[in-house]
Design a protein around this motif. Structure first.
Motif, mmCIF file in Angstrom:
data_model
loop_
_atom_site.group_PDB
_atom_site.id
_atom_site.type_symbol
_atom_site.label_atom_id
_atom_site.label_comp_id
_atom_site.label_asym_id
_atom_site.label_seq_id
_atom_site.Cartn_x
_atom_site.Cartn_y
_atom_site.Cartn_z
ATOM 1 N N GLY A 28 12.014 22.291 26.636
ATOM 2 C CA GLY A 28 12.109 23.432 27.545
ATOM 3 C C GLY A 28 12.904 24.571 26.933
ATOM 4 O O GLY A 28 13.505 24.427 25.877
ATOM 5 N N LEU A 119 0.323 34.503 25.391
ATOM 6 C CA LEU A 119 0.369 35.241 24.130
ATOM 7 C C LEU A 119 1.518 34.664 23.290
ATOM 8 O O LEU A 119 2.658 35.152 23.337
ATOM 9 N N VAL A 120 1.163 33.616 22.535
ATOM 10 C CA VAL A 120 2.174 32.837 21.797
ATOM 11 C C VAL A 120 2.983 33.758 20.868
ATOM 12 O O VAL A 120 2.425 34.646 20.213
ATOM 13 N N TYR A 125 10.151 35.207 20.721
ATOM 14 C CA TYR A 125 9.972 35.168 19.266
ATOM 15 C C TYR A 125 9.572 36.522 18.684
ATOM 16 O O TYR A 125 9.312 36.638 17.489
HETATM 17 N N1 AR6 Z 1 2.643 33.264 32.370
HETATM 18 C C1 AR6 Z 1 2.017 33.897 31.361
HETATM 19 N N2 AR6 Z 1 2.672 34.489 30.336
HETATM 20 C C2 AR6 Z 1 4.022 34.460 30.377
HETATM 21 C C3 AR6 Z 1 4.756 33.834 31.418
HETATM 22 C C4 AR6 Z 1 4.004 33.205 32.453
HETATM 23 N N3 AR6 Z 1 4.599 32.566 33.461
HETATM 24 N N4 AR6 Z 1 6.089 33.986 31.157
HETATM 25 C C5 AR6 Z 1 6.188 34.704 30.025
HETATM 26 N N5 AR6 Z 1 4.939 35.005 29.557
HETATM 27 P P1 AR6 Z 1 7.637 33.533 25.420
HETATM 28 P P2 AR6 Z 1 7.537 32.901 22.539
HETATM 29 C C6 AR6 Z 1 4.544 35.752 28.345
HETATM 30 O O1 AR6 Z 1 8.987 34.139 25.266
HETATM 31 O O2 AR6 Z 1 7.682 34.350 22.195
HETATM 32 C C7 AR6 Z 1 11.113 29.957 24.920
HETATM 33 O O3 AR6 Z 1 12.483 29.946 25.128
HETATM 34 C C8 AR6 Z 1 5.555 36.697 27.751
HETATM 35 O O4 AR6 Z 1 5.520 37.946 28.425
HETATM 36 O O5 AR6 Z 1 7.409 32.666 26.587
HETATM 37 O O6 AR6 Z 1 6.498 32.092 21.813
HETATM 38 C C9 AR6 Z 1 10.638 28.720 24.172
HETATM 39 O O7 AR6 Z 1 11.372 27.568 24.529
HETATM 40 C C10 AR6 Z 1 5.035 36.812 26.311
HETATM 41 O O8 AR6 Z 1 4.013 37.803 26.221
HETATM 42 O O9 AR6 Z 1 7.247 32.644 24.105
HETATM 43 C C11 AR6 Z 1 10.863 29.105 22.749
HETATM 44 O O10 AR6 Z 1 12.200 28.899 22.364
HETATM 45 C C12 AR6 Z 1 4.405 35.444 26.046
HETATM 46 O O11 AR6 Z 1 4.293 34.804 27.320
HETATM 47 C C13 AR6 Z 1 10.562 30.576 22.733
HETATM 48 O O12 AR6 Z 1 10.793 31.034 24.059
HETATM 49 C C14 AR6 Z 1 5.207 34.561 25.120
HETATM 50 O O13 AR6 Z 1 6.600 34.737 25.401
HETATM 51 C C15 AR6 Z 1 9.127 30.860 22.405
HETATM 52 O O14 AR6 Z 1 8.955 32.252 22.310
#
Ligand code: AR6
Length: 171
Positions: A28, A119-120, A125
């Motif tokens: 998480g 959007l990974v 990140y």
């Molecule tokens: N539904 C759809 N998209 C979402 C949601 C949601 N509920 N919440 C956020 N996004 P991120 P990362 C979008 O930060 O950059 C975590 O702490 C968000 O706006 O979720 O791969 C993990 O544990 C963005 O465009 O993932 C890792 O440590 C996209 O999802 C780290 O963050 C990805 O944002 C991963 O970072």
């Protein structure tokens, strides 16, 4: 495979599998990972703990993917993948593309026909959103898979509009 764009909270998606932008620990975090763990409940973290103990003692490597139950979510499975962190001086886009490819491979293994992706790497990140969308759409469009529909779920309206523009440009 059909590729669709949508806007909203991926935890509410009623598909076979939703993809989680997780981290190495699988236990998480913030962003979509935190939302999935909160909404999915204990069953997800319990299965992640077992995966860490049995298969990934060092954590899930960047670019790889693994499935668990979706617990209380409307989806049946969560496919956890670990995106790369953005770096100006190193091109990590192959690892980002690998997240989409390995997630589709896992979807094929478990028999998921409909899969929703966030959007990974484009949040915590810090991957630039436009390039994250290009990597997502081009990789989904070029990966052989039995998945019928992949939905790229953009969380906010501006990112959704940007994804529409990128998709039109790539078409
Ligand atoms: N539904 C759809 N998209 C979402 C949601 C949601 N509920 N919440 C956020 N996004 P991120 P990362 C979008 O930060 O950059 C975590 O702490 C968000 O706006 O979720 O791969 C993990 O544990 C963005 O465009 O993932 C890792 O440590 C996209 O999802 C780290 O963050 C990805 O944002 C991963 O970072």
């Amino acid at each position: 495979m059909d590729i669709e764009l949508a806007q909203g909270d991926i935890t509410t998606w009623r598909v076979d599998a939703i993809v989680n932008a997780a981290n190495h620990t699988l236990l998480g975090g913030g962003g979509v990972d935190g939302a999935i763990h909160r909404a999915g409940g204990r069953a997800i973290v319990e299965e992640c703990r077992l995966l860490r103990a049995d298969r990934y003692p060092e954590g899930l490597p960047t670019g790889e993917a693994v499935a668990t139950t979706a617990g209380d979510l409307p989806a049946r499975w969560v496919i956890h993948t670990v995106g790369p962190t953005w770096a100006k001086t190193t091109d990590k886009s192959e690892l980002l593309r690998s997240c989409y490819r390995t997630s589709l491979a896992v979807a094929d293994e478990i028999g998921a026909a409909t899969v929703a992706f966030p959007l990974v790497s484009a949040g915590v990140y810090r991957w630039p959103k436009e390039d994250a969308i290009v990597q997502a759409l081009t990789t989904l469009g070029s990966t052989p898979t039995a998945v019928r529909t992949a939905t790229l779920v953009l969380y906010d309206e501006p990112t959704y509009r940007l994804a529409e523009q990128v998709a039109a440009r790539l078409a």
